[in-house]
Motif scaffolding. Sequence first.
Motif, PDB file in Angstrom:
ATOM      1  N   THR A 130       0.861  -0.976  -0.023  1.00  0.00           N
ATOM      2  CA  THR A 130       0.166  -0.042  -0.059  1.00  0.00           C
ATOM      3  C   THR A 130       0.784   1.385   0.083  1.00  0.00           C
ATOM      4  O   THR A 130       2.119   1.117   0.076  1.00  0.00           O
ATOM      5  N   GLY A 131       0.357   2.432   0.030  1.00  0.00           N
ATOM      6  CA  GLY A 131       0.820   3.613  -0.365  1.00  0.00           C
ATOM      7  C   GLY A 131       0.784   4.327  -1.781  1.00  0.00           C
ATOM      8  O   GLY A 131       0.420   3.581  -2.561  1.00  0.00           O
ATOM      9  N   SER A 132       1.283   5.352  -1.789  1.00  0.00           N
ATOM     10  CA  SER A 132       1.002   6.214  -2.881  1.00  0.00           C
ATOM     11  C   SER A 132       2.371   6.064  -3.835  1.00  0.00           C
ATOM     12  O   SER A 132       3.399   5.855  -3.106  1.00  0.00           O
ATOM     13  N   LEU A 133       1.957   6.184  -5.140  1.00  0.00           N
ATOM     14  CA  LEU A 133       3.195   6.129  -6.078  1.00  0.00           C
ATOM     15  C   LEU A 133       3.651   7.571  -6.214  1.00  0.00           C
ATOM     16  O   LEU A 133       2.752   8.605  -6.412  1.00  0.00           O
ATOM     17  N   LEU A 171       6.941  -2.396  -9.597  1.00  0.00           N
ATOM     18  CA  LEU A 171       7.402  -3.851 -10.014  1.00  0.00           C
ATOM     19  C   LEU A 171       6.053  -4.989  -9.503  1.00  0.00           C
ATOM     20  O   LEU A 171       5.777  -5.657 -10.326  1.00  0.00           O
ATOM     21  N   LYS A 172       5.655  -4.575  -8.337  1.00  0.00           N
ATOM     22  CA  LYS A 172       4.697  -5.447  -7.941  1.00  0.00           C
ATOM     23  C   LYS A 172       3.321  -5.418  -8.861  1.00  0.00           C
ATOM     24  O   LYS A 172       2.761  -6.286  -9.097  1.00  0.00           O
ATOM     25  N   ALA A 173       3.173  -3.972  -9.382  1.00  0.00           N
ATOM     26  CA  ALA A 173       1.892  -3.864 -10.330  1.00  0.00           C
ATOM     27  C   ALA A 173       2.068  -4.472 -11.463  1.00  0.00           C
ATOM     28  O   ALA A 173       1.247  -4.995 -12.072  1.00  0.00           O
ATOM     29  N   ALA A 174       3.598  -4.522 -11.860  1.00  0.00           N
ATOM     30  CA  ALA A 174       3.509  -5.254 -13.348  1.00  0.00           C
ATOM     31  C   ALA A 174       3.284  -6.776 -13.155  1.00  0.00           C
ATOM     32  O   ALA A 174       2.832  -7.205 -14.012  1.00  0.00           O
ATOM     33  N   ILE A 175       3.847  -7.411 -11.927  1.00  0.00           N
ATOM     34  CA  ILE A 175       3.697  -8.912 -12.078  1.00  0.00           C
ATOM     35  C   ILE A 175       2.253  -9.166 -11.875  1.00  0.00           C
ATOM     36  O   ILE A 175       1.902  -9.959 -12.332  1.00  0.00           O
ATOM     37  N   ASN A 176       1.420  -8.222 -11.057  1.00  0.00           N
ATOM     38  CA  ASN A 176      -0.094  -8.314 -11.097  1.00  0.00           C
ATOM     39  C   ASN A 176      -0.656  -8.264 -12.572  1.00  0.00           C
ATOM     40  O   ASN A 176      -1.130  -8.995 -12.743  1.00  0.00           O
ATOM     41  N   ILE A 177      -0.212  -7.411 -13.231  1.00  0.00           N
ATOM     42  CA  ILE A 177      -0.655  -7.425 -14.502  1.00  0.00           C
ATOM     43  C   ILE A 177      -0.322  -8.683 -15.503  1.00  0.00           C
ATOM     44  O   ILE A 177      -1.304  -9.132 -16.171  1.00  0.00           O
ATOM     45  N   ASN A 189       5.414  -0.334 -16.065  1.00  0.00           N
ATOM     46  CA  ASN A 189       5.671  -0.363 -14.720  1.00  0.00           C
ATOM     47  C   ASN A 189       7.083  -1.217 -14.242  1.00  0.00           C
ATOM     48  O   ASN A 189       7.705  -0.741 -13.187  1.00  0.00           O
ATOM     49  N   VAL A 190       7.529  -2.080 -15.088  1.00  0.00           N
ATOM     50  CA  VAL A 190       9.118  -2.502 -15.017  1.00  0.00           C
ATOM     51  C   VAL A 190       9.890  -1.293 -15.076  1.00  0.00           C
ATOM     52  O   VAL A 190      10.903  -1.282 -14.214  1.00  0.00           O
ATOM     53  N   LEU A 191       9.910  -0.394 -16.269  1.00  0.00           N
ATOM     54  CA  LEU A 191      10.792   0.688 -16.430  1.00  0.00           C
ATOM     55  C   LEU A 191      10.593   1.672 -15.206  1.00  0.00           C
ATOM     56  O   LEU A 191      11.519   2.255 -14.688  1.00  0.00           O
ATOM     57  N   ALA A 192       9.134   1.968 -14.877  1.00  0.00           N
ATOM     58  CA  ALA A 192       9.261   2.966 -13.778  1.00  0.00           C
ATOM     59  C   ALA A 192       9.676   2.486 -12.453  1.00  0.00           C
ATOM     60  O   ALA A 192      10.335   3.191 -11.593  1.00  0.00           O
ATOM     61  N   SER A 193       9.851   1.150 -12.107  1.00  0.00           N
ATOM     62  CA  SER A 193      10.503   0.479 -10.967  1.00  0.00           C
ATOM     63  C   SER A 193      12.006   0.829 -10.883  1.00  0.00           C
ATOM     64  O   SER A 193      12.580   0.944  -9.963  1.00  0.00           O
ATOM     65  N   LEU A 194      12.285   0.844 -12.219  1.00  0.00           N
ATOM     66  CA  LEU A 194      13.709   0.879 -12.298  1.00  0.00           C
ATOM     67  C   LEU A 194      14.311   2.388 -12.044  1.00  0.00           C
ATOM     68  O   LEU A 194      15.249   3.019 -11.561  1.00  0.00           O
ATOM     69  N   PHE A 195      13.326   3.300 -12.604  1.00  0.00           N
ATOM     70  CA  PHE A 195      13.735   4.815 -12.798  1.00  0.00           C
ATOM     71  C   PHE A 195      13.411   5.277 -11.361  1.00  0.00           C
ATOM     72  O   PHE A 195      14.472   6.110 -10.895  1.00  0.00           O
ATOM     73  N   GLY A 199      16.360  -8.934 -10.173  1.00  0.00           N
ATOM     74  CA  GLY A 199      15.568  -8.409  -9.177  1.00  0.00           C
ATOM     75  C   GLY A 199      15.041  -9.854  -8.573  1.00  0.00           C
ATOM     76  O   GLY A 199      14.795 -10.615  -9.252  1.00  0.00           O
ATOM     77  N   THR A 200      14.502  -9.759  -7.269  1.00  0.00           N
ATOM     78  CA  THR A 200      13.920 -10.892  -6.600  1.00  0.00           C
ATOM     79  C   THR A 200      12.649 -11.091  -6.804  1.00  0.00           C
ATOM     80  O   THR A 200      12.068 -12.175  -6.451  1.00  0.00           O
ATOM     81  N   ASP A 201      11.907 -10.186  -7.400  1.00  0.00           N
ATOM     82  CA  ASP A 201      10.438 -10.222  -7.831  1.00  0.00           C
ATOM     83  C   ASP A 201      10.149 -11.114  -8.834  1.00  0.00           C
ATOM     84  O   ASP A 201       9.246 -11.568  -9.014  1.00  0.00           O
ATOM     85  N   TRP A 202      11.419 -11.264  -9.823  1.00  0.00           N
ATOM     86  CA  TRP A 202      10.993 -12.140 -10.955  1.00  0.00           C
ATOM     87  C   TRP A 202      11.727 -13.493 -10.519  1.00  0.00           C
ATOM     88  O   TRP A 202      12.652 -13.988 -10.410  1.00  0.00           O
TER      89      TRP A 202
END
Length: 608
Positions: A195-198, A293-299, A280-286, A355-358
Motif C-alpha cells: 500500500t501507499g502512494s506512488l 514492480l509488484k503492479a507489473a507482476i500483477n498485470i 511498470n517494470v521501467l518505472a520501478s527502475l527509474f 531483481g528478486t521479484d522475478w
Amino acid sequence: MLLTVLADPTDFVHPDYVLQHIHDSSTDSAKASITRNAQAAAKSGPYSIVNSNGVTAPSGDKHDYLSWAPYHWPECDWCSTGRTHLVHSGDGGNGTNAGPDDPPPDQDLGPGEDTGDDYDYDDASYAQARSLHVDSILELASRHNRLLRIRRTAPKEESFSSSVPPATDSVLDVLPLPQAPFGTLSSMPTAGLSTGSLPTPTSHTTSQHIAGSSTAPQAAVQTSKSSKSACTPSPTKSLPPSATWTTCPYVARDGQVNPDVRTLAGASAINNASDGFLSNVLASLFSGNRQYLKAAINILNAFFLNQDTRMNPNMDFGQVIRGPGNDVGTFTGPLDMRGLVKVVNAIMILKRSNGTDWTSELDQQMQTWMSHYLDWLQNSEIGKLYSNHGTFYYMSISALAIALNKPQDAMNAMEEFFGTTFQSQIAKSGEQPFESVRTRPFHYRCFNLVWLCQVLAKIGDYLGKNYWNTKTKYGATIKTAIDFTMGVKPGNEDIEELVPHVAAAMAAYGPSQAYTNFLSKESAQNQPFWFYDQPSALLYAPASKPGSSKRSTVVWGRDDDGVTGPVDPACPPIFQEHGRVEIDNGIFVTCQELLPAYLGRAEGAVDM
C-alpha cells in the motif's frame, strides 16, 4: 486523443541500455511519461481477454481469445423488404445495407491496428453501437449457438497457476477500478501489492497536430462483395441487433472500423496489459519503488497465468469475419498480439536486473506459455497462413525465440525476413507499395515501419547485426522509407504516427536538420519512445561507434549507394503465383496497382 498512447507503439529496447541509462537527465521527460503510463495501468488494471458480457469464442472456452475483423460490416440484403421493421437499424452498420452515401470512413484504429483508440470510449458511434448491442448479447448466445459451439475435441488442459498470491489491496487502492467499456472484468484477483502512494512525475508535455491537404491513395484496393442475386431470409420476429453476427453476410470496407468490434475485451486487454507491464517494470527502475514492480507482476499474472482470467496461448479466433457459417479466426488475427514483444522485452529487462521479484517459478510459467504460443504460431493452420502476411510474423518468431533462449532461431528468422519478404517492401523512392494502395496510406506506411524500424532492426541490433543498412532489391533501406514518408502530405491522417520512426532514424543514422526540425515540432522528447530511441541504445547502427556497424552489416540488395542499372519493373515474386494478393481480410491488390509505386510514380509526395 491520448498522445502518450498513440506515440508509444510496439517497441524494443536493449536491456543493458535501460540499466545503464536509467538516470540520464536528457530523457527525464520521456521517463516521466512512462511513469505516468505505469500509474494509469496500475490503477485501471489488471486486464483480461475474458469477456464479462458472456460472449465466448466458438470453442466455448472463455480463455480463448476472440476478436472480430475490424473492417467488416454486415450486408443484410433481406429477401422481403416488408419486414425490415423487425430488425433494429441505426446501430453503426449492423442493420441494413449501406451504400455510397455512407458516412466517411472511421479514422479510429481497429484491433489489428496500432494501439491508440482502445482508450477512447467517448465517440458517438461506439457509444451507440454498444448501447444497442451489449444488452442483447446474452439473448443472442441462447438463440444462436455459433458463439457458444461445443468444442469438436476435448481441450488440452494446461496448468498456468500463478506464484503471485491473491490479495485485496492494489497499488492505488484509494481509487476504484473504472467501469470496463470493452467487457474486461471489473473484478479480478490481484497480487499482493504494497500500500501507499506512488510518486507523481512532473514534466511539461505539449502536443501539436499537423494536417496537410488530403491525399488520394495510389489506387483503390479491391474489396470482396457479396452477390446481389442472393438474399438473406427475412426474420419472422424481432431480432436483437447482434443477431446480424450469424444472419447477415459481412463485407470488407477498407479503413472503416466497425465500432462494435470494441465490445469485446481482447485487443484492448492485450495492448493495455503489454504496455502496462513494460511501463511498470521501467518505472520501478527509474524510481526504485517496488510498488511499480509488484503492479507489473500483477498485470502479467492476470493476463497470462491466473486460472480465472488467463488467455490460452493461441489466436484461433482472432479477427473472425462474422456471418453465416463463419466461426474461425483469420490470418490477420495474430496481429492483435503485437504487444507480446513488449512483454518479452520487459521480462528480458527484469531478468537482467537480477531483481528478486522475478522468481524462477514465474519464469518457468511464462516460458511454458510462450513455448505453446510459438508452437501454435509455427504449426497451426492460421499461423501458416499468417506467415505469408510478412513483417509481423517474423517479428513475433524472433522475439519469442529470444525469450525462449534460442538466439540462433531468432537470427534465422531475421535473415529469412530481410532476405525475402523485405526485398519487395520498399521501392527505390522509399515508397511502400503494398501500404500506399490502402484507403489510409499514411497510417499503413507508419504501421509497417513499426515492425521494420521499432522492432526488427532493433532486435537485429541486439543480436549483433546491422539491418539498418540492408537494401531491398530496389536499393532502398529503412531510412529511405522514413525519409519518403516525411515528405508525404498526411491529408486528414495523423502525422504523429510517424514521429517515433523519425526519432529512431535519428538515433540509428545520425542527426540531420530535417529530423531535428520535424521532431521539434512534435515535442518528441516528452514521449515514452524518446527514452528508447537514443544513439546509446543501439550498438550496430550506422551512427554507432566507428567500425562496429560496418563489420556487422547484412546486405542482400546492391552494395552501392545508388542502383546499378534499371530497377527491376517486374512485380514482387508473389504475383508470379497469384493474380491478386490479399493484404487484409477480403482486401486484394493487383500487380498493376503497385507498379506505379515501384517505378517511382507515387502520388502525394512533396519535396522535403
